[in-house]
Design a protein around this motif. Structure first.
Motif: not given
Length: 329
Positions: A130-159
């Motif tokens: 492979y030419d490059t290394g992989p991209v990893f997904r953080t929990k914060e990104e998953a929280w917002s991109m999977y639309r569980v809640g706004a990214r800013a709400s992740y620390d408090d887990r407010i959906p």
């Protein structure tokens, strides 16, 4: 708006075979690689590990469950999304039955795949293959991109208000996330095509990035796709008149959850997919859109196969497949 609740009738599932296969890819030979003397297991003796030689790269993994008496000729093949694996379809983060089981109950043989470089498909050395290394997904990104809640709400887990994803299971979802490469589209399409050619025509159910692959695949091998269900695809290809003619009359179902307007990236993906669907619709092709909020089904995330109404959403897809099959005969 009152929406009738769709249900898959619970039935005993009698399985005749569980099998799996790897397919696609090629062999790449590496030389001038290091040799190590090392222990490879616990307190075992050290031995030489020689990294020179042949590697298989670009393969896909598929797990197949075959019923003793399937009620449908063509199986359902599931393709997962980015940073995910076939676990997407096997269970939910809070332990309810996944779509694999629900579609078996609906009488379909089921094939769950791990795409190239994901999960049990394995991956290859980089930068040697492979030419490059992989991209990893953080929990914060998953929280917002999977639309569980706004990214800013992740620390408090407010959906988001009315969220149907089982928030208590979010860490279990995050545990499923795997590295992914962003430059392997052609390799992945080639492996998916090889899988379709091996098993014959399928009903293709694909999620997110897998939806993008599915919409590209129907242009390549339309004779191997009985119907295609794309759940929140991460974009879609542009269609030429030649593409439309080649796709023919493959029934398409497009499904969207809630909170899309809260995430700009998803608004862009939705726009590209709407353009694809409109081209087919203008050509008189069989397309259906299930915009769940517009249907009165509020609160679904980017992963409706994991939400608390996942069984009802699966039943809606099963019912659509039945109607699409009638319309095609």
């Amino acid at each position: 708006m009152n929406v009738p609740v769709a249900k898959i009738t619970p039935r005993n599932v009698v399985v005749s075979e569980i099998s799996s296969f790897h397919i696609g890819g090629e062999t790449v030979e590496l030389s001038d690689q290091p040799r190590f003397v090392m222990r490879v297991a616990g307190e075992g003796m050290s031995r030489e590990v020689d990294l020179n030689g042949s590697y298989v790269t670009g393969q896909l993994y598929a797990n197949c469950v075959t019923l003793a008496e399937p009620r449908h000729e063509a199986p359902v093949m599931f393709w997962h999304g980015g940073a995910m694996t076939g676990v997407t379809w096997e269970t939910t983060p809070d332990g309810r039955p996944g779509w694999q089981w629900l579609f078996l109950q609906a009488g379909y043989n089921v094939i769950v795949t791990d795409a190239v470089e994901r999960g049990r498909a394995s991956w290859s050395p980089y930068p040697q293959i492979y030419d490059t290394g992989p991209v990893f997904r953080t929990k914060e990104e998953a929280w917002s991109m999977y639309r569980v809640g706004a990214r800013a709400s992740y620390d408090d887990r407010i959906p988001y208000a009315g969220q149907r994803f089982p928030v208590a299971g979010f860490d279990a979802l995050a545990s499923q996330l795997v590295p992914r490469w962003t430059t392997h589209d052609e390799m992945t399409l080639a492996a998916y095509q090889a899988a379709l050619e091996k098993v014959g025509p399928v009903h293709l159910v694909a999620h997110s990035q897998g939806g993008w692959f599915a919409l590209n695949m129907v242009k390549r091998v339309p004779h191997l796709v009985r119907s295609v269900v794309v759940i929140e695809p991460a974009g879609a290809p542009r269609l030429t008149p030649e593409d439309v003619a080649r796709i023919g009359d493959i029934p398409h179902l497009f499904m969207w959850g809630d909170f899309i307007d809260d995430v700009p990236s998803w608004k862009k993906y939705r726009t590209a997919t709407d353009q694809y669907r409109q081209v087919l619709s203008d050509a008189g092709k069989q397309t259906t859109e299930m915009d769940l909020p517009r249907m009165g089904i509020r609160g679904n995330s980017h992963v409706p196969m994991m939400d608390d109404n996942s069984a009802e959403i699966a039943a809606m897809v099963v019912d659509w497949m039945a109607e699409a099959a009638k319309a095609s005969t």
